[in-house]
Design an enzyme around this catalytic site. Structure first.
Site, PDB file in Angstrom:
ATOM      1  N   HIS A  34      44.987  46.648  29.858  1.00 49.67           N
ATOM      2  CA  HIS A  34      44.673  46.703  28.427  1.00 49.67           C
ATOM      3  C   HIS A  34      43.223  46.372  28.116  1.00 49.67           C
ATOM      4  O   HIS A  34      42.572  47.100  27.370  1.00 49.67           O
ATOM      5  CB  HIS A  34      45.652  45.820  27.655  1.00 49.67           C
ATOM      6  CG  HIS A  34      47.064  46.324  27.709  1.00 49.67           C
ATOM      7  ND1 HIS A  34      48.105  45.564  28.182  1.00 49.67           N
ATOM      8  CD2 HIS A  34      47.587  47.531  27.404  1.00 49.67           C
ATOM      9  CE1 HIS A  34      49.223  46.283  28.143  1.00 49.67           C
ATOM     10  NE2 HIS A  34      48.931  47.480  27.670  1.00 49.67           N
ATOM     11  N   ARG A  37      38.619  35.010  41.614  1.00 45.49           N
ATOM     12  CA  ARG A  37      38.817  33.565  41.411  1.00 45.49           C
ATOM     13  C   ARG A  37      40.161  33.120  41.970  1.00 45.49           C
ATOM     14  O   ARG A  37      40.290  32.027  42.520  1.00 45.49           O
ATOM     15  CB  ARG A  37      38.687  33.208  39.928  1.00 45.49           C
ATOM     16  CG  ARG A  37      37.252  33.219  39.438  1.00 45.49           C
ATOM     17  CD  ARG A  37      37.084  32.610  38.065  1.00 45.49           C
ATOM     18  NE  ARG A  37      37.683  33.408  36.997  1.00 45.49           N
ATOM     19  CZ  ARG A  37      37.124  34.492  36.478  1.00 45.49           C
ATOM     20  NH1 ARG A  37      35.965  34.926  36.943  1.00 45.49           N
ATOM     21  NH2 ARG A  37      37.713  35.169  35.515  1.00 45.49           N
ATOM     22  N   SER A  86      36.997  32.643  28.189  1.00 47.92           N
ATOM     23  CA  SER A  86      35.642  32.763  28.733  1.00 47.92           C
ATOM     24  C   SER A  86      35.720  32.821  30.252  1.00 47.92           C
ATOM     25  O   SER A  86      36.480  32.078  30.865  1.00 47.92           O
ATOM     26  CB  SER A  86      34.795  31.556  28.300  1.00 47.92           C
ATOM     27  OG  SER A  86      34.502  31.650  26.926  1.00 47.92           O
ATOM     28  N   GLN A  87      34.928  33.717  30.824  1.00 49.19           N
ATOM     29  CA  GLN A  87      35.026  33.988  32.260  1.00 49.19           C
ATOM     30  C   GLN A  87      34.242  32.980  33.094  1.00 49.19           C
ATOM     31  O   GLN A  87      33.503  32.147  32.551  1.00 49.19           O
ATOM     32  CB  GLN A  87      34.505  35.396  32.531  1.00 49.19           C
ATOM     33  CG  GLN A  87      35.265  36.473  31.781  1.00 49.19           C
ATOM     34  CD  GLN A  87      36.666  36.639  32.310  1.00 49.19           C
ATOM     35  OE1 GLN A  87      36.871  36.983  33.464  1.00 49.19           O
ATOM     36  NE2 GLN A  87      37.654  36.350  31.476  1.00 49.19           N
ATOM     37  N   HIS A  94      44.319  44.747  35.003  1.00 51.15           N
ATOM     38  CA  HIS A  94      43.522  44.509  33.803  1.00 51.15           C
ATOM     39  C   HIS A  94      43.556  45.763  32.945  1.00 51.15           C
ATOM     40  O   HIS A  94      42.518  46.241  32.473  1.00 51.15           O
ATOM     41  CB  HIS A  94      42.096  44.088  34.164  1.00 51.15           C
ATOM     42  CG  HIS A  94      41.677  42.831  33.483  1.00 51.15           C
ATOM     43  ND1 HIS A  94      40.400  42.598  33.032  1.00 51.15           N
ATOM     44  CD2 HIS A  94      42.380  41.721  33.152  1.00 51.15           C
ATOM     45  CE1 HIS A  94      40.333  41.404  32.473  1.00 51.15           C
ATOM     46  NE2 HIS A  94      41.529  40.858  32.531  1.00 51.15           N
ATOM     47  N   GLU A 109      46.097  42.269  40.917  1.00 44.12           N
ATOM     48  CA  GLU A 109      46.300  41.930  39.509  1.00 44.12           C
ATOM     49  C   GLU A 109      45.859  43.098  38.639  1.00 44.12           C
ATOM     50  O   GLU A 109      45.005  43.882  39.030  1.00 44.12           O
ATOM     51  CB  GLU A 109      45.492  40.676  39.166  1.00 44.12           C
ATOM     52  CG  GLU A 109      45.932  40.001  37.892  1.00 44.12           C
ATOM     53  CD  GLU A 109      45.518  38.536  37.892  1.00 44.12           C
ATOM     54  OE1 GLU A 109      46.396  37.671  38.081  1.00 44.12           O
ATOM     55  OE2 GLU A 109      44.318  38.258  37.732  1.00 44.12           O
ATOM     56  N   TYR A 120      55.887  35.545  32.422  1.00 42.46           N
ATOM     57  CA  TYR A 120      56.784  36.472  33.122  1.00 42.46           C
ATOM     58  C   TYR A 120      58.206  36.354  32.584  1.00 42.46           C
ATOM     59  O   TYR A 120      59.172  36.424  33.325  1.00 42.46           O
ATOM     60  CB  TYR A 120      56.757  36.183  34.630  1.00 42.46           C
ATOM     61  CG  TYR A 120      55.449  36.562  35.250  1.00 42.46           C
ATOM     62  CD1 TYR A 120      55.291  37.780  35.882  1.00 42.46           C
ATOM     63  CD2 TYR A 120      54.365  35.710  35.188  1.00 42.46           C
ATOM     64  CE1 TYR A 120      54.090  38.140  36.439  1.00 42.46           C
ATOM     65  CE2 TYR A 120      53.147  36.074  35.733  1.00 42.46           C
ATOM     66  CZ  TYR A 120      53.012  37.284  36.362  1.00 42.46           C
ATOM     67  OH  TYR A 120      51.815  37.639  36.907  1.00 42.46           O
ATOM     68  N   ASP A 153      41.716  28.240  38.917  1.00 43.32           N
ATOM     69  CA  ASP A 153      40.822  29.125  38.169  1.00 43.32           C
ATOM     70  C   ASP A 153      41.307  29.203  36.739  1.00 43.32           C
ATOM     71  O   ASP A 153      42.493  29.028  36.462  1.00 43.32           O
ATOM     72  CB  ASP A 153      40.821  30.516  38.786  1.00 43.32           C
ATOM     73  CG  ASP A 153      42.200  31.155  38.724  1.00 43.32           C
ATOM     74  OD1 ASP A 153      43.114  30.622  39.374  1.00 43.32           O
ATOM     75  OD2 ASP A 153      42.376  32.148  37.997  1.00 43.32           O
ATOM     76  N   HIS A 163      52.390  37.848  29.854  1.00 41.61           N
ATOM     77  CA  HIS A 163      51.351  37.799  30.874  1.00 41.61           C
ATOM     78  C   HIS A 163      51.401  36.494  31.668  1.00 41.61           C
ATOM     79  O   HIS A 163      51.255  36.491  32.885  1.00 41.61           O
ATOM     80  CB  HIS A 163      49.991  37.955  30.206  1.00 41.61           C
ATOM     81  CG  HIS A 163      48.855  38.056  31.160  1.00 41.61           C
ATOM     82  ND1 HIS A 163      48.561  39.222  31.826  1.00 41.61           N
ATOM     83  CD2 HIS A 163      47.961  37.138  31.590  1.00 41.61           C
ATOM     84  CE1 HIS A 163      47.511  39.020  32.603  1.00 41.61           C
ATOM     85  NE2 HIS A 163      47.138  37.763  32.497  1.00 41.61           N
TER      86      HIS A 163
HETATM   87  N1  ADP Z   1      55.330  41.402  41.053  1.00 43.61           N
HETATM   88  C1  ADP Z   1      55.234  40.180  41.632  1.00 43.61           C
HETATM   89  N2  ADP Z   1      55.735  39.940  42.865  1.00 43.61           N
HETATM   90  C2  ADP Z   1      55.594  38.727  43.430  1.00 43.61           C
HETATM   91  N3  ADP Z   1      54.978  37.691  42.866  1.00 43.61           N
HETATM   92  C3  ADP Z   1      54.459  37.865  41.646  1.00 43.61           C
HETATM   93  C4  ADP Z   1      54.555  39.109  40.967  1.00 43.61           C
HETATM   94  N4  ADP Z   1      53.945  38.997  39.765  1.00 43.61           N
HETATM   95  C5  ADP Z   1      53.467  37.737  39.697  1.00 43.61           C
HETATM   96  N5  ADP Z   1      53.779  37.049  40.827  1.00 43.61           N
HETATM   97  C6  ADP Z   1      53.380  35.659  41.126  1.00 43.61           C
HETATM   98  O1  ADP Z   1      53.514  34.850  39.959  1.00 43.61           O
HETATM   99  C7  ADP Z   1      52.435  33.891  39.946  1.00 43.61           C
HETATM  100  C8  ADP Z   1      51.730  33.969  38.604  1.00 43.61           C
HETATM  101  O2  ADP Z   1      51.044  35.203  38.533  1.00 43.61           O
HETATM  102  P1  ADP Z   1      49.699  35.254  37.711  1.00 43.61           P
HETATM  103  O3  ADP Z   1      49.936  34.708  36.331  1.00 43.61           O
HETATM  104  O4  ADP Z   1      49.121  36.632  37.845  1.00 43.61           O
HETATM  105  O5  ADP Z   1      48.816  34.221  38.534  1.00 43.61           O
HETATM  106  P2  ADP Z   1      47.326  33.925  38.078  1.00 43.61           P
HETATM  107  O6  ADP Z   1      47.447  33.433  36.651  1.00 43.61           O
HETATM  108  O7  ADP Z   1      46.873  32.875  39.058  1.00 43.61           O
HETATM  109  O8  ADP Z   1      46.610  35.247  38.205  1.00 43.61           O
HETATM  110  C9  ADP Z   1      51.496  34.249  41.084  1.00 43.61           C
HETATM  111  O9  ADP Z   1      51.763  33.408  42.186  1.00 43.61           O
HETATM  112  C10 ADP Z   1      51.892  35.658  41.433  1.00 43.61           C
HETATM  113  O10 ADP Z   1      51.669  35.931  42.811  1.00 43.61           O
HETATM  114 MG    MG Z   2      45.022  32.034  38.976  1.00 48.79          MG
END
Ligand code: ADP
Ligand code: MG
Lengths: 106, 776, 245, 106
Positions: free
Chosen positions: B99, B118, B316-317, B97, B95, B54, B271, B51
């Site tokens: 699960h 956020r 925590s949110q 959610h 984004e 990546y 955030d 998560h």
């Molecule tokens: N499928 C994707 N295509 C392009 N960018 C991605 C993709 N998945 C994640 N990213 C980028 O990787 C970074 C980390 O994602 P994420 O962990 O969801 O950010 P955050 O924790 O701020 O929600 C973000 O800038 C997001 O835009």
């Molecule tokens: Mg973020």
């Protein structure tokens, strides 16, 4: 009407509250409003649901297990809530179909 | 470590209980030059989770096109940001959610909305809209109904309260989501181009200030377990504590944050979501090449007796972290106080590049108090940008359908059911199906108007939001084609991009950029990883062909219920710009006497179509092929024609094909029409086929020459369908495949489709509530 | 001269800027009134906007009535000042006892957001003076607790004393029974808005400020807001006159 | 901290339910789902709110009147709801500022 069925009517309350440790936005909102009301000394507020109902069953144990099932299946979400069953007064013997209890209020 | 999911035993060492492999444990020791202690392991486990890290998808995501003249911020930031003129920019991101929503639909969806909002205001943007892309299993199943109701309540309950309108999204039912629903949420915000904020922690000596809700045991282990372990264990006691959302707290957080930024008090902003404070401090420090010394004792708690690891990874949110110069603290504290939000200095930016966790407090100068203990010290980059990455193995499945090469002559035998089938009955079946019926049952539970920017009240086609103080409007949509993606991931992803962009283009708006949410299965299964790799390839090719930068997104893997992976589902979000809202064209017949035209060529292939599902041919046919050049041309054509004010209505041909597109334009415009459709081969393909790159538009008769010229100019085939008007939809089938000739080749379809508007409307209105058992 | 109309801002208000924007289109000079201040800044009318004042977790509007600004609003109303509550603002006024009745959860138990059609039952009030008699107005509702309730006796008094200001009606202007689709929340006697006996405090569940721009679908809400601004303007004159004496 | 104040901490619950005769859509919704759960004999269901809190006060009477005021002023709208106060166990003597009970949640 089915005159053979003999059941007793029991009344219960199910108190459903946020599980300990789970955020309780309602409780927090009420707590934050206390200063406005000028009430000092009140705190640790948790806000939940109270469900009052009546059950027709042969005996108290049977009645309670019905309520317990309802609480587990429907009234309480175990992930974020916990519940307690509270027997209420007002027990009365009824003669008739056990599908009736809604009657009183309906 | 009792709060983590798997109990630690002799058989299960801590790192595995935390979801780390032995290989990862070694890599961690390599990064530290020593063995990690328990607290450090917990921090790594959340940051190295799929998560946050990546670790399976990063190599693929690097191949996506991210450049563009209007791109102000791309992947790597909390949200993508693109320039829209007049000094304004739009921030947007999607984004998942999935699960959390499968475990607790209401709170899971609510916290999903809170999290993506956020990300938007972390960029300094005021959120102006939410779209929710939802996917569930069988609508007749009680469990599904429970999930649908809970998720819709959660999305609405949160958005309605924070005051951000939910203006669009998707609701799709497919058996593959039975055990694993998808909840993807996209948010859009507006920000002055010169006021964009970065998620970095520059300037050693600066304060790290946490503001918002107190930290409790919410979602402990969520990042490492809830979001990345295969989902299926139903025992609540084995699950991490569910996060509960507080939209009111989020509202305060938005206002306080935007005030802090407007006053120029912030050096950096982040955030707190997955992996909580650990993620917030390590990512901001890493981005600035600095370190952060965390004052553990200073973090406000909701509960007594929390272990250090719980405080550091709690999810925590409604919490944010602002990096500020020390002299700014009083002003920031005053703003938080005004909004009734707790805030606390929880650390200092340092120059050593490490995340250091101190117990025992920091002195006024930011140094640890005498006698204070350092519980953890990890290089920020080891937790963030240099987290472990895997090159997973991808292998195509044995059985596999491919789209025919563009231009392949049609081979499909007419698959319509038994002789004498009335195409009108098929159309009503499609309009009343759970996936094509009206979404009002959902959208009416969402506040779509707060902000007074929602043009047309939302509901038909892409969402349109005017930008107050300008003539401009933003147009947004989400689209995913899981049915075709399941047959051919490359094609399915490309089709999803094409359709999302087309939905924006038919309003007259120019698509600006793409955000995407990749919902796939277990990446350690070669077939599943192949699907992901192919989809990202299709996503990239389609975006390049349409000139759309990918500005961000999200990847959700391990979407599997025991024994079954979901249909791989790339959900594409597109935001477009309409320079003059007066040019906006609606997908509804506008006036009697207008001429309806079909732009783009109809191709073969019913695979993955709503018709195929209805007729029970789901996997029995090829999917339609996609010619990206033709797609780009037809979209450019319709935009130009709209800019020339020659178009009175436009709608892309999507689910249910041409017949459903015409029916929708008729219902929404309150007027029918008499049309003729050429049927070279199978009537089902002509009426209900979903071959892409097609648009239905209408025009006043005297504008036809201009439109024809434009079509020729763009090399787009354009055929006249007929005249708008009347109380019924009438479609005559002409040519080879129709009637006589069709009879000859055993065709069974009647020679015309004729349905009163009222019947279309009735089928369309009641399909979804009936499917969900809300109506009988 | 400028008609200064106050718009109360609770921390959870989310229609305050929309309302200010629409009031401006209606010719007023909107003035934000922060919930922690008991100073109404000399405004000639007060609007309580929609939203979720303090989160509204307990009962919509329940907590808001204890805020400093509401004490000031109550005094203002007692002195004859014009007060309009929209959606959450209506809920707050009812909880504060400035308007009769209560707003229960929607009969469907669901939040409902859609256009409704309403009719002004009186066009002789400061809030409706600009509405053509019998006109059917279209504007959106967006609420989870909008089911108007009062005891039968109280309802009868309301009807008799002209306390019913707006009713949910169907396209043809027929009042919508609680179960009808045209009645979005199950309100008794199709009541969408009420006015107090003194005629200076009113509330309604539909959102006039969301029907203040043709681009967004309807301008019918402007009839309500303009009525308020004009009435406030007229009073502003008499007030300043009174002050001069 | 103010060491002079001596107070006892009392815990109460306030049960707020819809007034008799007021339609209770939540209660009705629960009743309608009973058949699906296969639960017979349950009826007369009323759904309300339960608020648990703690009060620091010199004595039980003072504590109760504080709770009563909170219930009357905030927790219950008499037009549509009725409430009952229920003393809970867990009484403990505390020495210190009476603004404390919120403690953990503050
Ligand atoms: N499928 C994707 N295509 C392009 N960018 C991605 C993709 N998945 C994640 N990213 C980028 O990787 C970074 C980390 O994602 P994420 O962990 O969801 O950010 P955050 O924790 O701020 O929600 C973000 O800038 C997001 O835009
Ligand atoms: Mg973020």
């Amino acid at each position: 009407m089915n005159a053979e069925v003999v059941a007793t009517r029991f009344r219960f309350a199910v108190n459903v509250l946020p599980r300990d440790g789970i955020l309780d936005p309602q409780g927090r909102a009420v707590e934050q409003s206390l200063p406005h009301l000028g009430l000092a000394g009140i705190g640790a507020i948790r806000v939940g649901r109270r469900v009052e109902l009546s059950v027709d069953a042969p005996d108290a144990a049977a009645a309670r297990s019905l309520v317990d099932e309802l609480a587990r299946e429907l009234l309480c979400n175990p992930l974020i809530e916990q519940y307690a069953i509270e027997p209420l007064g007002g027990i009365s013997a009824t003669r008739g179909s056990s599908s009736e209890p809604g009657g009183a209020d309906a | 470590m009792s709060a983590t999911v798997v109990p630690v035993t002799a058989a299960v060492p801590l790192h595995r209980a935390l979801g780390l492999t032995d290989e990862e444990l070694e890599a961690i020791a390599g990064k530290l030059g020593r063995a990690a202690n328990d607290l450090e392991l917990a921090m790594f486990s959340v940051m190295w989770s799929e998560h946050c890290s990546y670790k399976s998808s990063r190599p693929l995501l690097r191949t996506l096109p991210t450049a563009g003249d209007d791109v102000v911020a791309g992947p790597g930031e909390n949200a993508g940001v693109m320039r829209i003129g007049d000094g304004w920019a739009v921030a947007f991101k999607i984004e998942s959610h999935n699960h959390p929503s499968a475990v607790e639909p209401d709170q899971g969806a609510a916290t999903g909305v809170g999290g993506i909002l956020r990300d938007i205001f972390a960029m300094g943007a005021r959120p102006i809209a939410v779209l929710d892309a939802l996917r569930f299993g069988d609508p007749a199943d009680p469990r599904t109904r429970h999930l649908v109701n809970g998720v819709v309540r959660g999305v609405g309950g949160y958005g309605n309260c924070v005051g951000v309108p939910t203006v669009g999204g998707e609701l799709v039912f497919d058996p593959s989501y039975q055990g694993n629903p998808l909840v993807n949420v996209m948010a859009i915000g507006l920000v002055r181009e010169d006021a964009i904020m970065r998620a970095a922690a520059p300037g050693p000596g600066n304060l790290v200030i946490l503001y918002g809700s107190a930290t409790g045991r919410d979602g402990i282990g969520g990042a490492s377990v809830l979001a990345s372990a295969t989902f299926g264990d139903q025992d609540p006691s084995k699950r991490p504590a569910v996060q509960v959302g507080d939209p009111f707290a989020e509202k305060l957080l938005i206002e306080a944050t935007l005030e802090i930024l407007a006053a120029g008090l912030a050096e950096g902003l982040q955030d707190l979501g997955a992996a909580g404070i650990t993620c917030g401090v390590s990512e901001t420090a890493d981005r600035a090449g600095t370190g952060i010394r965390v004052d553990l004792d200073a973090i406000p708690r909701r509960e007594p007796g929390m272990a250090p690891f719980e405080v550091l990874i709690s999810e925590s949110q409604e919490r944010m972290v602002v990096i500020a110069r020390p002299e700014r603290l009083p002003e920031i504290a005053a703003i938080c106080a005004r909004w009734g939000i707790p805030c606390a200095v929880i650390g200092r930016v340092t120059g050593d590049g490490d995340i250091s966790v101190i117990q025992g407090g920091l002195a006024a100068d930011g140094a640890p108090n005498p006698g204070a203990r350092e519980l953890a010290r990890i290089p920020a980059r080891a937790l963030a940008s240099e987290a472990i990455v895997f090159d997973r193995l991808g292998v195509p499945p044995q059985r596999r359908r491919r789209a025919p090469a563009p231009g392949t002559p049609e081979t499909t035998a007419d698959p319509l059911p038994e002789r004498g089938t009335d195409p009108g009955a098929v159309l009503l079946g499609l309009l009343g199906s759970p996936n094509l019926g009206s979404r009002a049952w959902v959208s009416e539970q969402y506040d779509r108007h707060v902000g007074t920017n929602t043009v047309g009240g939302a509901g038909h086609g892409a969402a349109v939001l005017r930008v107050k103080g300008t003539r401009r409007a933003l147009v947004a949509t989400t689209d995913g084609n899981e049915a075709v993606t399941a047959l051919d991931p490359y094609l399915g992803a490309a089709l999803s991009v094409a359709e999302a962009a087309r939905n924006v283009s038919v309003t007259g708006a120019r698509p600006l950029g793409v955000t995407n949410c990749l919902n796939f299965g277990d990446p350690t299964r070669p077939e599943s990883f192949w699907q992901l790799r192919e989809a990202v390839r299709g996503l990239g090719d389609a975006c390049r062909a349409l000139g759309l930068p990918v500005t961000g997104g999200n990847v959700s893997l391990y979407n599997e219920a025991p024994g079954s992976a979901i249909a791989p589902t790339p959900v594409i979000g597109v935001v477009g710009l309409l320079d003059d809202v007066d040019l906006l064209v609606a997908p509804a017949f506008a006036a009697d006497g207008d001429v309806a035209l079909l732009a783009g060529a109809t191709g073969p292939g019913l695979g993955g179509s709503a018709y195929a599902a209805l007729a029970g041919l789901a996997a029995a046919d090829d999917p339609p092929s996609l010619d990206l050049a033709a797609e780009a041309a037809v979209q450019a054509f319709v935009r130009d024609a709209i800019a020339a004010r020659t178009v009175t209505a436009a709608q892309d041909v999507g689910g249910g094909g041409l017949a459903v597109a015409l029916a929708e334009m008729a219902m929404w415009g309150g007027r029918g029409g008499r049309f003729r459709v050429a049927v070279p081969g199978a009537p089902a393909v002509a009426l209900f086929g979903e071959s892409p790159s097609r648009i239905v538009l209408t025009a006043r008769p005297d504008d036809l020459p201009a439109i024809r010229d434009a079509a020729v100019g763009h090399g787009v085939p354009l055929v006249e369908l007929g005249i708008v008007g009347g109380p019924r939809l009438f479609v005559e089938l002409v040519g080879e495949g129709a009637t006589g000739a069709a009879e000859g080749r055993g065709s069974s379809i009647a020679d015309a489709l004729e349905v009163p508007l009222a019947d279309l409307r009735h089928a369309w209105d009641h399909g979804l509530p009936r499917a969900l058992g809300e109506e009988v | 001269m400028n008609v200064r109309v106050g718009v109360v801002v609770f921390p959870g208000s989310n229609c305050d800027t929309d309302t200010a924007w629409a009031l401006q289109r209606a010719g007023a000079e909107p003035v934000a009134l922060w919930h922690e201040s008991a100073d109404l800044d000399g405004v000639t009318a007060v609007v309580l906007p929609g939203g979720f004042a303090y989160g509204d977790y307990l009962r919509a509007g329940a907590i808001a009535r204890f805020s400093p600004v509401m004490r000031a609003v109550a005094e203002f109303a007692a002195g004859g000042g014009l007060v309009l509550g929209i959606c959450n603002g209506f809920q707050v006024l009812a909880e504060a006892g400035l308007l009769p009745g209560a707003l229960l959860r929607n009969r469907s138990l669901r939040f409902i957001c859609r256009d409704v059609t309403i009719r002004a039952e009186r066009v002789d009030t400061p809030f409706t003076r600009g509405i053509p008699a019998g006109a059917v107005l279209r504007m959106p509702v967006a609420h989870g607790e909008g089911c108007y309730y009062a005891g039968e006796a109280m309802l009868d008094d309301l009807e008799r004393d002209g306390g019913v200001l707006f009713r949910y009606v169907d396209e043809d202007g027929r009042p919508a029974a609680p179960a009808d689709r045209a009645n979005p929340n199950g309100s008794l006697r199709a009541i969408a808005g009420v006015i107090n006996a003194a005629g200076n405090v009113a509330g309604l569940m539909p959102h006039p400020e969301r029907a203040a721009d043709a681009l967004l679908g309807s301008e019918d809400g402007m009839l309500v807001l303009r009525s308020l601004v004009e009435a406030a303007g007229a009073r502003a004159v008499t007030f300043s006159g009174a002050a001069a004496r």
